[in-house]
Design a protein around this motif. Structure first.
Motif, short mmCIF file in Angstrom:
data_model
loop_
_atom_site.label_atom_id
_atom_site.label_comp_id
_atom_site.label_asym_id
_atom_site.label_seq_id
_atom_site.Cartn_x
_atom_site.Cartn_y
_atom_site.Cartn_z
N LYS A 167 -76.24 -83.17 98.61
CA LYS A 167 -77.62 -83.43 98.16
C LYS A 167 -78.21 -84.72 98.74
CE LYS A 167 -77.86 -80.61 94.05
NZ LYS A 167 -78.42 -80.50 92.71
N GLU B 179 -88.32 -78.06 98.46
CA GLU B 179 -87.20 -77.75 97.57
C GLU B 179 -86.85 -76.28 97.73
OE1 GLU B 179 -87.16 -79.41 93.35
OE2 GLU B 179 -87.38 -77.25 92.98
N ASN C 215 -76.72 -73.81 94.57
CA ASN C 215 -77.34 -75.05 94.10
C ASN C 215 -78.76 -75.16 94.63
OD1 ASN C 215 -77.44 -77.78 92.98
ND2 ASN C 215 -75.20 -77.71 93.11
N THR C 216 -79.48 -76.16 94.15
CA THR C 216 -80.86 -76.40 94.60
C THR C 216 -80.89 -77.71 95.39
OG1 THR C 216 -81.73 -75.25 92.68
CG2 THR C 216 -83.26 -76.69 93.85
N PHE C 217 -81.55 -77.69 96.53
CA PHE C 217 -81.58 -78.87 97.41
C PHE C 217 -83.02 -79.26 97.74
CE2 PHE C 217 -77.57 -76.77 98.04
CZ PHE C 217 -76.65 -77.81 98.13
N THR C 218 -83.20 -80.55 98.04
CA THR C 218 -84.52 -81.06 98.46
C THR C 218 -84.37 -81.78 99.79
OG1 THR C 218 -85.15 -81.39 96.17
CG2 THR C 218 -86.47 -82.53 97.81
N SER D 228 -81.60 -85.34 100.70
CA SER D 228 -82.92 -85.78 100.19
C SER D 228 -83.29 -87.19 100.63
CB SER D 228 -82.96 -85.71 98.66
OG SER D 228 -82.03 -86.63 98.12
N ALA E 274 -71.20 -80.31 96.41
CA ALA E 274 -72.66 -80.13 96.43
C ALA E 274 -73.39 -81.45 96.17
CB ALA E 274 -73.07 -79.09 95.40
N GLU E 275 -72.84 -82.26 95.26
CA GLU E 275 -73.50 -83.54 94.93
C GLU E 275 -73.61 -84.44 96.17
OE1 GLU E 275 -75.22 -84.15 92.16
OE2 GLU E 275 -74.63 -82.07 91.81
#
Length: 434
Positions: free
Chosen positions: A286, A242, A253-256, A289, A282-283
């Motif tokens: 994502k 992450e 934003n934060t990403f995994t 993941s 961004a969504e």
């Protein structure tokens, strides 16, 4: 309707391109040697015919595409030219085909295939796209908006392309049978940069890439705070890695990602940067993941108490990155490297670097050098590398059972030749001994 005949259809790039044309509604067939390759499964699933090499395969009105591994005196190439058929080399045809789309070329010494896979995965969830990945995966769509493809620097083949965008992951000295120095490699990438039409996404942590001059905007990504896209607060979790992304020093934003190691974070950053540049939400980005990975890049299999990993790593930096991934994903396990060098020229050029990177593993096994048909050994043997790695052992197909001693370990089978036959022999050995 045109019929496309592929000479060497089992090659990774060729099989991917054949699938793209087939998916785009074209008639496709091809030829190759009899030996089975992992690329065949996808071709067979799409009912693309594969024939043994023969001049009788070449028919009038065919458009012929030949793999770069075959010389002009190959029987089918000679026959195609004798008949005066439309004839392309792989990279020449690809250069023409991608002009129909918004094209994104992914290039670099390392990380091309994984980054192409990641980007294709994210875009494919949002748009109809076509993509060509260097692990033999190809997918076409009649209404494609984007064409995402891996572009190889070897023999400057990528200069056949004029993409809208280029992602450049790094510049490093490899392919010593063709490039003379790091400067020669840099010059090839500079020539590639000159051909890009809209923008370049480049790793700003790479000193060579910082020197690239371009007529189009260059967006940099990396860990250093001088980058336009920066990864911070990187954390390894049970699910993967992450990290936070800052765009020009502002939190985005934060990403995994379901992978481990700094190189995988960089590949993801490249994907995030191009998607952001193209206005993708961004969504949607994502979806990184849920990426399943590409073939032969840290491909895992659990056998008893061992984790067997198949990986294409064939350059010292790639070996270092693969061992790093194993350490981060399995911090409590011993790491055993089983390595088959690919080509005598590469082994000779990077002998000490190979030793240094392999020494990062807990145990090292070495397989005989996989030779290219185009080179001379120059008296080089695997023993030259073994001397530089204390306590390393040479591995024969007949004695793979020695690997059973490493219980609860990660066994990484690395190389670009036929290292997979050692893993296969080992798995069969375990079955017999159960």
């Amino acid at each position: 309707m045109t019929t496309y005949h592929f000479i060497g259809i089992k090659g990774t790039g060729m099989s991917a391109l054949a699938q793209i044309l087939h998916d785009s509604g074209e008639k496709v067939l091809g030829s190759d040697i009899e030996k089975r390759f992992f690329t065949q499964d996808a071709l067979e699933e799409k009912n693309i015919p594969i024939f043994p090499f023969s001049e009788t395969n070449i028919k009038d009105n065919y458009t012929v595409i030949a793999g770069n591994a075959f010389s002009d005196d190959h029987i089918e190439i000679k026959e195609a030219k004798r008949r005066g058929l439309t004839f392309y080399r792989y990279h020449e045809f690809l250069g023409e085909w991608l002009k129909q789309y918004t094209s994104i070329a992914i290039t670099g010494a390392h990380g091309k295939t994984s980054t192409t896979g990641l980007l294709a995965h994210v875009l494919n969830d949002t748009f109809p796209i076509s993509y060509l990945i260097g692990d033999g995966t190809g997918n076409g769509h009649v209404d494609s908006e984007y064409f995402v493809f891996e572009a190889c620097e070897y023999r400057r083949h990528f200069l056949s392309y004029e993409p809208d965008y280029a992602i450049m992951t790094n510049i490093d000295f490899d392919h010593p049978d063709y490039f003379t120095s790091i400067d020669d490699v840099f010059n090839a990438f500079q020539s590639m940069a000159d051909r890009v039409k809209k923008g370049i996404i480049a790793c700003g942590d790479d000193e060579q890439l910082q020197q690239i001059q371009a007529k189009v905007p260059v967006v940099y990504y990396g860990f250093a705070d001088t980058n336009d896209f920066q990864a911070q607060n990187v954390v390894e979790t049970d699910e993967g890695t992450e990290f936070d992304v800052f765009v020009r020093n502002t939190y985005y934003n934060t990403f995994t990602i379901p992978m481990y190691g700094d190189h995988n974070v960089l590949n993801a950053l490249a994907t995030i940067a191009i998607c952001h540049y193209e206005g993708i939400k961004a969504e949607d980005i994502k979806n990184l993941s849920t990426f399943q990975g590409v073939k032969r890049r840290f491909t895992e299999k659990k056998v008893g108490s061992q984790i067997l990993v198949d990986d294409y790593a064939h350059h010292p930096k790639e070996i270092t990155a693969t061992i790093d991934s194993a350490r981060k994903k399995y911090p409590d396990k011993q790491v055993v490297a089983i390595f088959q060098p690919h080509t005598f020229t590469r082994t000779k050029t990077f002998l000490q670097e190979f030793a240094d990177s392999l020494n990062l593993a807990d145990e090292v096994f070495l397989c005989d050098i996989f030779a290219s048909a185009r080179e001379d050994s120059g008296n080089m043997t695997i023993n030259d590398l073994q001397k530089l790695i204390p306590d390393s052992t040479t591995l024969e197909l007949s004695n793979t059972d020695i690997l059973q001693e490493y219980r609860d370990s990660v066994l990484i089978f690395m190389g670009a030749g036929d290292i997979q036959k050692f893993q296969k022999a080992y798995e069969e050995n375990i079955k017999i001994n159960k």
